[in-house]
Design an enzyme around this catalytic site. Structure first.
Site, PDB file in Angstrom:
ATOM      1  N   CYS A  86       0.780  -5.469  12.025  1.00 20.23           N
ATOM      2  CA  CYS A  86       1.886  -4.978  11.179  1.00 20.23           C
ATOM      3  C   CYS A  86       1.499  -4.266   9.884  1.00 20.23           C
ATOM      4  O   CYS A  86       1.767  -3.074   9.727  1.00 20.23           O
ATOM      5  CB  CYS A  86       2.797  -6.136  10.779  1.00 20.23           C
ATOM      6  N   HIS A 142       6.223  -5.884   3.861  1.00 20.08           N
ATOM      7  CA  HIS A 142       4.907  -6.318   4.363  1.00 20.08           C
ATOM      8  C   HIS A 142       3.732  -5.447   3.933  1.00 20.08           C
ATOM      9  O   HIS A 142       2.707  -5.414   4.625  1.00 20.08           O
ATOM     10  CB  HIS A 142       4.932  -6.459   5.902  1.00 20.08           C
TER      11      HIS A 142
END
Ligand SMILES: *[C@@H]1O[C@H](CO)[C@@H](O)[C@H](O)[C@H]1NC(C)=O
Ligand SMILES: *[C@@H]1O[C@H](CO)[C@@H](O)[C@H](O)[C@H]1NC(C)=O
Ligand SMILES: *[C@@H]1O[C@H](CO)[C@@H](O)[C@H](O)[C@H]1NC(C)=O
Ligand SMILES: *[C@@H]1O[C@H](CO)[C@@H](O)[C@H](O)[C@H]1NC(C)=O
Ligand SMILES: *[C@@H]1O[C@H](CO)[C@@H](O)[C@H](O)[C@H]1NC(C)=O
Ligand SMILES: *[C@@H]1O[C@H](CO)[C@@H](O)[C@H](O)[C@H]1NC(C)=O
Ligand SMILES: *[C@@H]1O[C@H](CO)[C@@H](O)[C@H](O)[C@H]1NC(C)=O
Length: 496
Positions: A86, A142
């Protein structure tokens, strides 16, 4: 029209009739408006952990009628590469740099680790703001939050609704990590408690629709929409699971239900784009952030490996683009090579700007995507890990891998109702270098390293050349100051 005006004699006797004058003025205005073609709106949708085989246009088991319709009316990207996990992929979307150049190559930013993308990298929304765009982020961040300066509204977004960490519960928006647990949902920089108890795919779709409906059409819009779906934990409202009654394995059925909800979210968003007319001058991008994780019942067949591996199953991303008006060629499978770092310069060019950073890894794929021409890229770095030195590069047809490609190196079958389909990794023994011809062997069955030692030598040299610019990975240890209890029970900035 200007010629006609110049020819007008300078006498009152031959002044235009009022009606003719009005028509002329209107035509001039239309002409001026048309000549400054407004920058297109951009909606950039990221699905989280969606596998290669987890979309209807590839696998009829998966119900994504809306996504399929857009993909088929647009361009399906068949060689669009992403990072194995990610944060590194999101780093690429934001900076146009490979993670081994930004310090994010060794993995995700854990909730308790004060990691970030260095401030010297200008994020894409910052660049788009310079070009007159309104910029909004909705969903998963993130790429760092330990200091407020790393959060979305400090890195180019006018607004943000979403969460800072990499995963959380879909309804109560709580993230547990290590001994810590906290709420993680924000509106701009404030904790957003109103959405507590509401399924995130609904929260984010509604927010996106709100943005679209209240947007002034004359200002170009950049809507970055990284959904939580379909990352673990596997949670879905029952109606979407029911839609997937044809799937017997509960885990897979739940996962596919989450994909159905995502599909409906995209339908709601495209409806809003139609209603407001934004769709008439807009590019929609849909991409996953990495390959599917087999343990969450995702599937990458026929590709080898899973999320977090250097195999194609971890790095070849599901994706497509759609536009009603901007694409010269539509309704086909584009096999041109591109990488997640290319979106940055591509979108800047689409926005009427120019990438002026000579060091950027990304190259504009405007010609390939918008015009339907060839790719500007013939090679890329899958990743160069810092601590382990594992790495993979691509050059034309060839892929060289050094060291371990990561855990789970099999061709994981579709989950059935039966026992677990995890692959036995111990069955694989890997030489220090492996060589695959991805053009003739996209599923990586035939290691050619023993057969073509001279090609291995050539590829090793290329890898060593790429490697010269590697920066050390920045993976700081867990810090107890991240504890949400210190911030009213919320994962919060303020500890780095
Ligand atoms: C978020 O920030 C934008 C831009 O400053 C502002 O217009 C909006 O009111 C803010 N929303 C909330 C809920 O803080
Ligand atoms: C959030 O939801 C999960 C899954 O239902 C549950 O296990 C957890 O206890 C909940 N946490 C809070 C703080 O409500
Ligand atoms: C899509 O819109 C409909 C109608 O407003 C709504 O009922 C549904 O929950 C929305 N779906 C998603 C995934 O947001
Ligand atoms: C990685 O490569 C560097 C430079 O070639 C070397 O110094 C280091 O020992 C290697 N590390 C591992 C874990 O192999
Ligand atoms: C469903 O598939 C998952 C993933 O392959 C597997 O781990 C699990 O055992 C299967 N469940 C059942 C009930 O068969
Ligand atoms: C790789 O495969 C392609 C397609 O079959 C072929 O044209 C090419 O020569 C192959 N390269 C090598 C080095 O075998
Ligand atoms: C698209 O990618 C898949 C998976 O790598 C591959 O098997 C297929 O041959 C590709 N299609 C084309 C037309 O290149």
């Amino acid at each position: 029209m200007s010629i006609e005006i110049k020819l007008l004699p300078n006498t009152t006797a031959s002044v235009m009739e009022p009606v003719q004058l009005v028509t002329t003025v209107v035509l001039i205005l239309v002409f001026l408006n048309g000549s400054q073609a407004a920058s297109p709106h951009i909606v950039f949708i990221v699905a989280d952990d969606l596998g290669w085989n987890d979309i209807g246009f590839r696998n009829p088991q998966v119900l994504t009628p809306h996504l399929d319709k857009l993909a088929k009316a647009g361009v399906i990207l068949n060689s669009s590469y992403v990072q194995p996990v990610c944060s590194p992929s999101r780093n690429c979307f934001m900076t146009g740099y490979f993670p081994y150049h930004t310090g994010l190559q060794d993995g995700v930013i854990r909730p308790t680790s004060p990691g970030f993308v260095p401030i010297k990298f200008t994020f894409l929304p910052q660049k788009l703001k310079e070009l007159g765009y309104s910029t909004h982020a909705v969903g998963k961040w993130h790429v760092g939050f330990c200091n407020i300066k790393y959060t979305p509204t400090y890195r180019g977004f006018d607004t943000f609704v979403g969460y800072y960490t990499g995963a959380e519960e879909y309804y109560n928006h709580t993230r547990g990590y290590d001994k810590f647990s906290g709420y993680d949902l924000r509106f701009n920089t404030s904790v957003y408690t109103e959405a507590k108890g509401k399924y995130s795919t609904h929260v984010f779709a509604e927010r996106a629709v709100d943005i679209i409906k209240s947007h002034d059409k004359n200002t170009p819009l950049y809507l970055y929409l990284p959904f939580q779906a379909v990352h673990a934990p596997l949670e879905v409202p029952p109606e979407y699971e029911k839609l997937n009654d044809h799937i017997h394995n509960l885990t897979r059925r739940t996962y596919c239900g989450m994909i159905s909800a995502l599909d409906e979210a995209v339908a709601n968003i495209t409806n809003a784009l139609e209603e407001t007319g934004l769709i008439d001058n807009l590019l929609l991008v849909f991409t996953t952030d990495n390959g599917g994780p087999f343990h969450g019942a995702a599937n990458n067949l026929p590709l080898r490996g899973t999320k977090a591996t250097l195999w194609e199953g971890g790095t070849k991303g599901t994706g497509f683009i759609y536009s009603k008006t901007l694409l010269k060629k539509t309704g086909y499978l584009n096999t041109g090579m591109m990488h997640a770092v290319d979106w940055y310069p591509t979108l800047v060019e689409l926005a009427g700007g120019k990438n002026t950073d000579p060091n950027m890894d990304g190259v504009s794929q405007y010609d390939m995507l918008i015009i339907g021409g060839p790719s500007k890229r013939n090679e890329f770095v899958y990743n160069i890990y810092d601590k382990t030195n594992s790495s993979a590069i691509r050059y034309g047809d060839l892929k060289l891998m050094r060291g371990s490609p990561g855990a789970h190196s099999g061709w994981v079958p579709l989950p059935t109702s039966g026992e677990s389909s995890d692959t036995q990794d111990s069955q694989f023994q890997f030489p220090p270098y492996m060589l695959y011809n991805i053009t003739s062997d996209p599923t990586e069955h035939f290691d050619l390293s023993a057969k073509y030692p001279e090609l291995v030598t050539m590829m090793k040299q290329r890898l060593e050349n790429w490697e010269k610019t590697r920066v050390p990975a920045y993976q700081p240890p867990n810090d107890p100051k991240s504890n949400p209890d210190l911030y009213g029970g919320n994962w919060s900035p303020g500890w780095c």
